[in-house]
Scaffold this motif. Structure first.
Motif, PDB file in Angstrom:
ATOM      1  N   LEU A   1       0.819  -1.215   0.000  1.00 26.91           N
ATOM      2  CA  LEU A   1       0.000   0.000   0.000  1.00 26.91           C
ATOM      3  C   LEU A   1       0.851   1.262   0.000  1.00 26.91           C
ATOM      4  O   LEU A   1       0.543   2.238  -0.692  1.00 26.91           O
TER       5      LEU A   1
ATOM      6  N   HIS B   1       0.580   4.271  -2.648  1.00 26.23           N
ATOM      7  CA  HIS B   1      -0.071   5.515  -2.242  1.00 26.23           C
ATOM      8  C   HIS B   1       0.857   6.525  -1.566  1.00 26.23           C
ATOM      9  O   HIS B   1       0.530   7.719  -1.538  1.00 26.23           O
TER      10      HIS B   1
ATOM     11  N   THR C   1      -6.200  -0.741   4.277  1.00 19.38           N
ATOM     12  CA  THR C   1      -6.157  -0.162   2.936  1.00 19.38           C
ATOM     13  C   THR C   1      -6.738   1.237   2.936  1.00 19.38           C
ATOM     14  O   THR C   1      -6.149   2.178   2.388  1.00 19.38           O
TER      15      THR C   1
END
Length: 379
Positions: free
Chosen positions: A299, A303, A368
């Protein structure tokens, strides 16, 4: 075997972590897990409440608690613990304070930093100076500076508070590191207090070595530990002080009740159930946390690609270096703009900007969403 709380369940059960934030905030700060109690622990507590086990706890030496922890240590660490050397206390920080008051000589306390922030208050509570032993959170490998530790003991420090596995860096000290600490302590006649509350949460690829399992540590060290972090029961108020030296145990036993009291009989019930019957659930938890640390890496790469995360060898608390995003206090930005609550890095080392601690002990879906929100807020 690991059941994720819904948000409604989490707000009812985790009254600090979830109950003190606004409804639109995802909490990833204090070290509580978003998981339902291990069934053996829940069942033991339900039986105890039905039986009315709400009075005073038994005497300071609880044979059942000592036997339960000794069996756990033997199975998980290969460590031989004398059950009579296991004494209850209310929580790990209180147990450290008791050990300092009763067993340590007057003099400064060495604290490796970054450090679990309540530990900074131990100096005030025990009338000691805190002398920091800095760890480099951005180094490839976290290592205690044994030369500096030697110097601090030479200049008058009397005790090292060793947090292993380390919180907040998630590092597991190796046998060689711990043997180095032992050798320095022996050279100066210093004491070591080993906070091992996260020991059951060592993840695949690392191994917990109890400090008291090393030769030559019995007369200068104690361990303070609990089932509470691994089994999510901190509110039940029962930790353990473990000694290997009968003289140290006797000194602890001789102290007035006002020095060490207020642990809970329900906490003892939960700890015994966890140590005796919680192995299967704990194995499932470690497997889940292993998956969560892998997911976190994926993740972050998507991101927050400029973030750096320390290799998470133990605990469910990831240490993030977010300086690349230009915020001195990324935790405040995360809350204000992303509605995610983290722990600010400067709480663990005053003056340390650009870092934060993230709790990954939640569902994959919630983790998430947390990282997606962080990416929007900080990127």
């Amino acid at each position: 075997m690991i059941r994720d709380f819904t948000e409604d369940e989490a707000r009812r059960a985790l009254v600090l972590k979830w109950g003190t934030v606004d409804p639109d905030v995802l909490p990833a700060w204090v070290a509580e897990m978003d998981y339902a109690l291990a069934p053996p622990v829940a069942e033991a507590l339900q039986r105890a409440v039905t039986d009315g086990v709400t009075g005073y706890p038994p005497a300071l030496v609880n044979a059942a608690l000592g036997e339960a922890y000794a069996g756990f240590a033997r199975r998980h660490y290969g460590q031989q613990v004398d059950p009579e050397q296991v004494l209850p206390t209310s929580d790990v920080t209180a147990g450290v304070r008791v050990a300092l008051d009763v067993l340590s000589e007057p003099g400064p306390l060495v604290l490796p930093t970054p450090a679990y922030h309540p530990q900074f208050g131990l100096g005030h509570c025990t009338d000691r100076e805190i002398w920091e032993l800095p760890l480099d959170p951005d180094a490839g490998e976290v290592r205690l500076d044994l030369d500096r530790l030697d110097d601090l003991f030479s200049r008058g420090a009397t005790t090292l508070l060793l947090t292993q596995p380390h919180n907040p860096l998630g590092h597991v000290h190796t046998r060689a590191e711990l043997e180095g600490v032992r050798d320095v302590a022996l050279r100066h006649g210093a004491r070591v207090i080993s906070d091992e509350i996260h020991a059951p949460l060592v993840l695949p690829g690392a191994e917990h070595v109890p400090y008291l399992s090393l030769d030559g540590t019995a007369e200068h060290a104690v361990a303070v530990l609990a089932a509470s972090k691994a089994f999510n029961t901190p509110g039940l108020r029962c930790a353990q002080i473990v000694t290997s030296d009968p003289a140290a145990r006797n000194r602890l036993l001789a102290e007035p009740m006002a020095r060490n009291d207020s642990w809970s009989p329900l906490g003892e019930v939960a700890a015994i159930a966890a140590y005796e019957d919680g192995d299967a659930w704990l194995a499932a938890l470690v497997a889940r946390l292993d998956e969560q640390r892998t997911l976190l890496d994926e993740l972050l790469a998507e991101h927050l690609p400029e973030a750096r995360v320390r290799p998470l060898e133990a605990t469910f608390l990831a240490w993030l270096d977010l300086r690349a995003y230009g915020h001195d206090d990324p935790a405040t930005v995360a809350l204000d703009k992303g509605r995610v609550q983290l722990e600010a890095g400067h709480r663990y080392q005053p003056g340390l900007d650009g870092h934060a601690r993230l709790n990954i002990a939640t569902s994959p879906e919630r983790l998430t969403e947390i990282v997606v929100r962080l990416g929007r807020a900080l990127g």
